[in-house]
Design a protein around this motif. Structure first.
Motif, PDB file in Angstrom:
ATOM      1  N   GLU A  48      16.401  67.952 -13.669  1.00 20.70           N
ATOM      2  CA  GLU A  48      16.039  66.533 -13.638  1.00 20.70           C
ATOM      3  C   GLU A  48      15.088  66.269 -14.789  1.00 20.70           C
ATOM      4  N   THR A  76      12.158  59.735 -12.082  1.00 15.70           N
ATOM      5  CA  THR A  76      11.175  58.668 -12.356  1.00 15.70           C
ATOM      6  C   THR A  76      11.863  57.371 -12.774  1.00 15.70           C
ATOM      7  N   LYS A 136      14.610  62.095  -1.162  1.00 22.45           N
ATOM      8  CA  LYS A 136      13.681  63.009  -1.808  1.00 22.45           C
ATOM      9  C   LYS A 136      12.357  62.900  -1.056  1.00 22.45           C
ATOM     10  N   GLY A 168       4.227  69.705  -5.731  1.00 22.53           N
ATOM     11  CA  GLY A 168       3.340  70.786  -5.310  1.00 22.53           C
ATOM     12  C   GLY A 168       4.054  72.063  -4.902  1.00 22.53           C
ATOM     13  N   SER A 189       8.337  71.502 -10.931  1.00 20.80           N
ATOM     14  CA  SER A 189       8.103  71.820 -12.336  1.00 20.80           C
ATOM     15  C   SER A 189       7.605  73.242 -12.533  1.00 20.80           C
TER      16      SER A 189
HETATM   17  O1  LIG Z   1       9.235  61.373 -11.010  1.00 21.92           O
HETATM   18  C1  LIG Z   1      10.135  61.853 -10.312  1.00 21.92           C
HETATM   19  O2  LIG Z   1      11.214  61.270 -10.093  1.00 21.92           O
HETATM   20  C2  LIG Z   1       9.917  63.130  -9.739  1.00 21.92           C
HETATM   21  O3  LIG Z   1      10.892  63.805  -9.465  1.00 21.92           O
HETATM   22  C3  LIG Z   1       8.553  63.609  -9.510  1.00 21.92           C
HETATM   23  C4  LIG Z   1       8.579  65.103  -9.344  1.00 21.92           C
HETATM   24  O4  LIG Z   1       9.258  65.383  -8.188  1.00 21.92           O
HETATM   25  C5  LIG Z   1       7.260  65.723  -9.252  1.00 21.92           C
HETATM   26  O5  LIG Z   1       6.454  65.314 -10.308  1.00 21.92           O
HETATM   27  C6  LIG Z   1       7.365  67.198  -9.241  1.00 21.92           C
HETATM   28  O6  LIG Z   1       6.151  67.658  -8.838  1.00 21.92           O
HETATM   29  P1  LIG Z   1       5.550  69.051  -9.303  1.00 21.92           P
HETATM   30  O7  LIG Z   1       6.587  70.087  -9.120  1.00 21.92           O
HETATM   31  O8  LIG Z   1       4.369  69.203  -8.422  1.00 21.92           O
HETATM   32  O9  LIG Z   1       5.190  68.852 -10.754  1.00 21.92           O
END
Ligand SMILES: O=C(O)C(=O)C[C@H](O)[C@H](O)COP(=O)(O)O
Length: 225
Positions: A48, A76, A136, A168, A189
């Motif tokens: 993604e 996003t 999600k 997270g 991520s």
């Molecule tokens: O903006 C979106 O559509 C997203 O998908 C947001 C992400 O799911 C998170 O930013 C992942 O979070 P971390 O793995 O904690 O970095």
């Protein structure tokens, strides 16, 4: 009430069999193809690209052209106009951190497989009202993790909702989500942090992907459909 998946079966199965969606923030288009190849080398074929940087759509086009085995979606997505752009560049799917009725409706109008973000019962119900089965769960860990998600889903279990938790997740905790029968995949991520992409650490990203896939293969999950 009969809800249909927003994802065509083949796409859903690809996401489920990979088990992990690599979430990426990409700053330079030239990183797109080596990044996609690094993930594939580690056994991750679903990614993604987030619209947090202006190059995301161009990066997706490069990946579609040069690494067609990669299932590349966009994250996003905050406005209906962005849904138009995302559909136009041929993204495999779209997601957003939250639930926006107009964004959801536009994705339905354009047949873009799209999972809205939810974190509360009211948001689940708003998504269900829009006909969504695939959601999600964001931000998963700070909201309460596996225990919270199990509690959240309990009143809706008869609807067969499916959740992709993000936010997270890391090597230590992502497996616990995958053991829930209503979680076909997780995302995050941790496999390819922004800094690792900026620094072109492709071997590190491949090794993170390999290790994550190894952790999944070490489990014996039942069919989550
Ligand atoms: O903006 C979106 O559509 C997203 O998908 C947001 C992400 O799911 C998170 O930013 C992942 O979070 P971390 O793995 O904690 O970095």
């Amino acid at each position: 009430m009969q809800l249909r998946s927003q994802f065509p079966l083949k796409l859903f199965e690809q996401i489920q069999s990979c088990g992990i969606i690599a979430v990426l923030v990409i700053d330079e288009v030239r990183h797109a193809v080596p990044l996609a190849k690094a993930l594939l080398d580690g056994g991750i074929n679903v990614m993604e690209l987030t619209l947090r940087t202006p190059v995301a759509l161009e990066a997706l086009q490069a990946i579609r052209r040069e690494v067609p085995e990669m299932v590349a979606g966009i994250g996003t997505i905050l406005t209906p106009a962005q849904v138009d752009q995302v559909a136009q560049v041929g993204a495999a799917f779209g997601v957003a951190p939250g639930l926006n009725r107009r964004v959801m409706q536009q994705s339905q109008a354009l047949d873009l497989p799209f999972a809205p973000g939810i974190a509360t019962p009211s948001e689940v119900e708003a998504a269900v009202e829009l006909g969504c089965r695939d959601l999600k769960f964001f931000p998963a860990e700070p909201t309460g993790g596996v225990a919270y998600l199990s509690s959240l889903n309990a009143p809706y279990a008869h609807l067969g909702l499916r959740y992709i938790p993000l936010g997270g997740l890391n090597f230590e905790n992502f497996i616990s989500y995958l053991s829930l029968p209503f979680v076909p995949a997780v995302g995050g991520s941790w496999i390819a942090p922004r800094k690792a992409i900026q620094d072109e650490q492709w071997e590190v990203i491949t090794s993170n992907a390999t290790e994550s896939r190894r952790l999944i293969d070490a489990q014996n999950f039942g069919d989550a459909t």
